[in-house]
Write a protein that holds these residues in place. Sequence first.
Motif, PDB file in Angstrom:
ATOM      1  N   GLN A   8      36.932  31.465  37.001  1.00 25.24           N
ATOM      2  CA  GLN A   8      37.636  32.135  37.770  1.00 25.24           C
ATOM      3  C   GLN A   8      39.006  31.200  38.237  1.00 25.24           C
ATOM      4  OE1 GLN A   8      35.358  33.052  41.452  1.00 25.24           O
ATOM      5  NE2 GLN A   8      35.561  35.114  40.746  1.00 25.24           N
ATOM      6  N   ARG A   9      39.056  30.050  38.135  1.00 19.51           N
ATOM      7  CA  ARG A   9      40.116  29.031  38.460  1.00 19.51           C
ATOM      8  C   ARG A   9      41.138  29.326  37.074  1.00 19.51           C
ATOM      9  NH1 ARG A   9      38.206  23.459  40.476  1.00 19.51           N
ATOM     10  NH2 ARG A   9      37.362  24.104  42.558  1.00 19.51           N
ATOM     11  N   ARG A  10      40.579  29.517  35.771  1.00 19.98           N
ATOM     12  CA  ARG A  10      41.388  29.686  34.599  1.00 19.98           C
ATOM     13  C   ARG A  10      41.944  31.072  34.690  1.00 19.98           C
ATOM     14  NH1 ARG A  10      37.700  28.413  31.267  1.00 19.98           N
ATOM     15  NH2 ARG A  10      36.848  30.579  30.817  1.00 19.98           N
ATOM     16  N   GLN A  11      41.305  32.046  35.202  1.00 21.64           N
ATOM     17  CA  GLN A  11      41.879  33.801  35.350  1.00 21.64           C
ATOM     18  C   GLN A  11      42.886  33.610  36.256  1.00 21.64           C
ATOM     19  OE1 GLN A  11      38.900  36.595  36.181  1.00 21.64           O
ATOM     20  NE2 GLN A  11      40.387  38.106  35.900  1.00 21.64           N
ATOM     21  N   VAL A  12      42.681  32.892  37.338  1.00 26.31           N
ATOM     22  CA  VAL A  12      43.845  32.898  38.325  1.00 26.31           C
ATOM     23  C   VAL A  12      44.890  32.351  37.918  1.00 26.31           C
ATOM     24  CG1 VAL A  12      44.640  31.953  40.430  1.00 26.31           C
ATOM     25  CG2 VAL A  12      42.464  33.034  40.454  1.00 26.31           C
ATOM     26  N   PHE A  13      44.778  31.214  37.223  1.00 30.86           N
ATOM     27  CA  PHE A  13      45.846  30.303  36.786  1.00 30.86           C
ATOM     28  C   PHE A  13      46.610  31.373  35.567  1.00 30.86           C
ATOM     29  CE2 PHE A  13      47.856  27.632  33.528  1.00 30.86           C
ATOM     30  CZ  PHE A  13      48.771  26.938  34.127  1.00 30.86           C
ATOM     31  N   MET A  14      46.096  31.935  34.700  1.00 28.25           N
ATOM     32  CA  MET A  14      46.396  32.550  33.742  1.00 28.25           C
ATOM     33  C   MET A  14      47.133  33.995  34.236  1.00 28.25           C
ATOM     34  SD  MET A  14      45.969  30.665  31.069  1.00 28.25           S
ATOM     35  CE  MET A  14      46.392  31.646  29.615  1.00 28.25           C
ATOM     36  N   LEU A  15      46.537  34.703  35.274  1.00 27.92           N
ATOM     37  CA  LEU A  15      47.337  35.926  35.698  1.00 27.92           C
ATOM     38  C   LEU A  15      48.465  35.640  36.378  1.00 27.92           C
ATOM     39  CD1 LEU A  15      44.219  37.536  37.322  1.00 27.92           C
ATOM     40  CD2 LEU A  15      45.564  38.318  35.434  1.00 27.92           C
ATOM     41  N   SER A  16      48.610  34.263  37.144  1.00 26.87           N
ATOM     42  CA  SER A  16      49.909  33.888  37.576  1.00 26.87           C
ATOM     43  C   SER A  16      50.955  33.594  36.647  1.00 26.87           C
ATOM     44  CB  SER A  16      49.550  32.598  38.535  1.00 26.87           C
ATOM     45  OG  SER A  16      50.720  32.085  38.852  1.00 26.87           O
ATOM     46  N   ARG A  17      50.470  32.701  35.613  1.00 24.77           N
ATOM     47  CA  ARG A  17      51.640  32.090  34.782  1.00 24.77           C
ATOM     48  C   ARG A  17      51.873  33.042  33.526  1.00 24.77           C
ATOM     49  NH1 ARG A  17      52.160  29.208  38.272  1.00 24.77           N
ATOM     50  NH2 ARG A  17      52.267  27.114  38.214  1.00 24.77           N
ATOM     51  N   GLU A  18      50.963  33.835  32.882  1.00 22.15           N
ATOM     52  CA  GLU A  18      51.115  34.898  32.000  1.00 22.15           C
ATOM     53  C   GLU A  18      51.635  36.083  32.218  1.00 22.15           C
ATOM     54  OE1 GLU A  18      47.963  34.812  29.049  1.00 22.15           O
ATOM     55  OE2 GLU A  18      48.226  32.997  28.275  1.00 22.15           O
ATOM     56  N   GLU A  19      51.164  36.784  33.407  1.00 22.80           N
ATOM     57  CA  GLU A  19      51.695  38.019  34.046  1.00 22.80           C
ATOM     58  C   GLU A  19      52.419  37.950  35.217  1.00 22.80           C
ATOM     59  OE1 GLU A  19      48.666  41.136  34.040  1.00 22.80           O
ATOM     60  OE2 GLU A  19      47.493  39.888  32.538  1.00 22.80           O
ATOM     61  N   ASN A  20      52.611  36.712  35.376  1.00 22.57           N
ATOM     62  CA  ASN A  20      53.733  36.362  36.573  1.00 22.57           C
ATOM     63  C   ASN A  20      53.238  37.267  37.864  1.00 22.57           C
ATOM     64  OD1 ASN A  20      55.946  34.841  37.581  1.00 22.57           O
ATOM     65  ND2 ASN A  20      57.003  36.752  37.611  1.00 22.57           N
ATOM     66  N   LEU A  21      51.751  37.402  38.175  1.00 20.47           N
ATOM     67  CA  LEU A  21      51.430  38.104  39.162  1.00 20.47           C
ATOM     68  C   LEU A  21      51.525  37.126  40.522  1.00 20.47           C
ATOM     69  CD1 LEU A  21      48.121  40.000  37.739  1.00 20.47           C
ATOM     70  CD2 LEU A  21      50.582  40.629  38.131  1.00 20.47           C
ATOM     71  N   THR A  22      51.682  37.920  41.864  1.00 18.40           N
ATOM     72  CA  THR A  22      51.747  37.209  42.936  1.00 18.40           C
ATOM     73  C   THR A  22      50.284  37.101  43.531  1.00 18.40           C
ATOM     74  OG1 THR A  22      51.772  39.406  44.239  1.00 18.40           O
ATOM     75  CG2 THR A  22      53.924  38.356  43.618  1.00 18.40           C
ATOM     76  N   TYR A  23      50.153  36.339  44.278  1.00 17.52           N
ATOM     77  CA  TYR A  23      48.772  35.885  44.738  1.00 17.52           C
ATOM     78  C   TYR A  23      47.953  37.107  45.312  1.00 17.52           C
ATOM     79  CZ  TYR A  23      49.654  30.895  44.227  1.00 17.52           C
ATOM     80  OH  TYR A  23      49.987  29.579  43.993  1.00 17.52           O
ATOM     81  N   PRO A  24      48.840  38.007  46.130  1.00 19.47           N
ATOM     82  CA  PRO A  24      48.215  39.354  46.603  1.00 19.47           C
ATOM     83  C   PRO A  24      47.779  40.387  45.347  1.00 19.47           C
ATOM     84  CG  PRO A  24      50.054  38.779  48.034  1.00 19.47           C
ATOM     85  CD  PRO A  24      49.939  37.709  46.805  1.00 19.47           C
ATOM     86  N   GLU A  25      48.598  40.165  44.438  1.00 20.24           N
ATOM     87  CA  GLU A  25      48.101  41.181  43.352  1.00 20.24           C
ATOM     88  C   GLU A  25      46.866  40.539  42.505  1.00 20.24           C
ATOM     89  OE1 GLU A  25      52.839  42.675  41.942  1.00 20.24           O
ATOM     90  OE2 GLU A  25      51.953  40.647  41.247  1.00 20.24           O
ATOM     91  N   ILE A  26      47.067  39.071  42.449  1.00 18.87           N
ATOM     92  CA  ILE A  26      45.732  38.739  41.714  1.00 18.87           C
ATOM     93  C   ILE A  26      44.545  39.050  42.654  1.00 18.87           C
ATOM     94  CG2 ILE A  26      44.761  36.375  40.981  1.00 18.87           C
ATOM     95  CD1 ILE A  26      47.630  35.320  40.457  1.00 18.87           C
ATOM     96  N   ALA A  27      44.675  38.590  43.734  1.00 16.31           N
ATOM     97  CA  ALA A  27      43.585  39.090  44.907  1.00 16.31           C
ATOM     98  C   ALA A  27      42.887  40.427  44.759  1.00 16.31           C
ATOM     99  CB  ALA A  27      44.004  38.701  46.139  1.00 16.31           C
ATOM    100  N   ARG A  28      44.067  41.268  44.641  1.00 15.74           N
ATOM    101  CA  ARG A  28      43.507  42.941  44.349  1.00 15.74           C
ATOM    102  C   ARG A  28      42.771  42.971  42.945  1.00 15.74           C
ATOM    103  NH1 ARG A  28      48.357  43.870  47.134  1.00 15.74           N
ATOM    104  NH2 ARG A  28      49.610  44.021  45.280  1.00 15.74           N
ATOM    105  N   ARG A  29      43.216  42.367  42.002  1.00 16.57           N
ATOM    106  CA  ARG A  29      42.780  42.575  40.673  1.00 16.57           C
ATOM    107  C   ARG A  29      41.436  41.774  40.592  1.00 16.57           C
ATOM    108  NH1 ARG A  29      45.585  41.804  34.944  1.00 16.57           N
ATOM    109  NH2 ARG A  29      47.269  42.853  36.079  1.00 16.57           N
ATOM    110  N   MET A  30      41.073  40.638  41.233  1.00 20.60           N
ATOM    111  CA  MET A  30      39.881  40.067  41.025  1.00 20.60           C
ATOM    112  C   MET A  30      38.971  40.253  42.250  1.00 20.60           C
ATOM    113  SD  MET A  30      41.464  36.448  39.628  1.00 20.60           S
ATOM    114  CE  MET A  30      39.643  35.585  39.259  1.00 20.60           C
ATOM    115  N   ASN A  31      39.583  41.005  43.237  1.00 19.46           N
ATOM    116  CA  ASN A  31      38.442  41.325  44.298  1.00 19.46           C
ATOM    117  C   ASN A  31      38.298  40.221  45.247  1.00 19.46           C
ATOM    118  OD1 ASN A  31      37.206  42.935  45.986  1.00 19.46           O
ATOM    119  ND2 ASN A  31      35.511  42.804  45.155  1.00 19.46           N
ATOM    120  N   LEU A  32      39.188  39.261  45.464  1.00 18.53           N
ATOM    121  CA  LEU A  32      39.168  38.125  46.065  1.00 18.53           C
ATOM    122  C   LEU A  32      40.147  38.026  47.039  1.00 18.53           C
ATOM    123  CD1 LEU A  32      39.131  35.638  43.299  1.00 18.53           C
ATOM    124  CD2 LEU A  32      37.426  36.314  44.447  1.00 18.53           C
ATOM    125  N   SER A  33      39.921  37.154  48.290  1.00 21.89           N
ATOM    126  CA  SER A  33      41.096  37.018  49.378  1.00 21.89           C
ATOM    127  C   SER A  33      42.255  36.222  48.723  1.00 21.89           C
ATOM    128  CB  SER A  33      40.386  36.302  50.312  1.00 21.89           C
ATOM    129  OG  SER A  33      40.310  35.097  50.305  1.00 21.89           O
TER     130      SER A  33
END
Length: 200
Positions: free
Chosen positions: A134-159
């Motif tokens: 999960q840490r790796r996925q969060v990091f890659m979504l932030s760096r590779e897809e430039n998603l914001t934290y709220p966007e990552i939260a929605r995609r991964m169903n996390l807060s």
Amino acid sequence: MDYKQASDRELWDCCRKDDMQAYNEIFSRYYPRMYHLARRYVQDAMRAEELCMDQLFHLWVKREEIHIISSFSSYLFRSIRNRVITEMRRNLPVMTGLDEIAENIQLDRSSDYGLLLEEAEHTYREVLNKLSPQRRQVFMLSREENLTYPEIARRMNLSVNTVENYMVAALNSLRKNLHEKVPSAIIPLLLLSDFSSSYL
């Protein structure tokens, strides 16, 4: 055509047919996020603007030659990362200080530098793969897809708070492990992600 509602692919197809309005929509849609990404690593705001402007201008000038197979957003963010990496490499002695570079390793740009970057990237991939999934996925979504934290939260169903914690933990782990194996002057390049010797 409703340019505001059009998909990236539709806009790009129109852009390649010399549709300036489609290009202007691409510009307004992506320039702020590209600039935000560039400013993470380029301290000079005007220089960050220039890098983004240059890349988007290049997109228009070369529109008939550029063939985007992956997602359009991934292509744009990868392209601006590559420009930032080139900029950081050009200013590496200024940004880090010659003493720091000399302290870590003597870099011969004509030969050893390329090898050093290749080895550093290999180490970075190894360290990245040791992160929890999960840490790796969060990091890659932030760096590779430039998603914001709220966007990552929605995609991964996390807060959002959990995403922030995962990102902080991932960055701390990467910096700690990279610092033990990689010259500190190179670490900022690696943490841009999408880092590859083939881009340099």
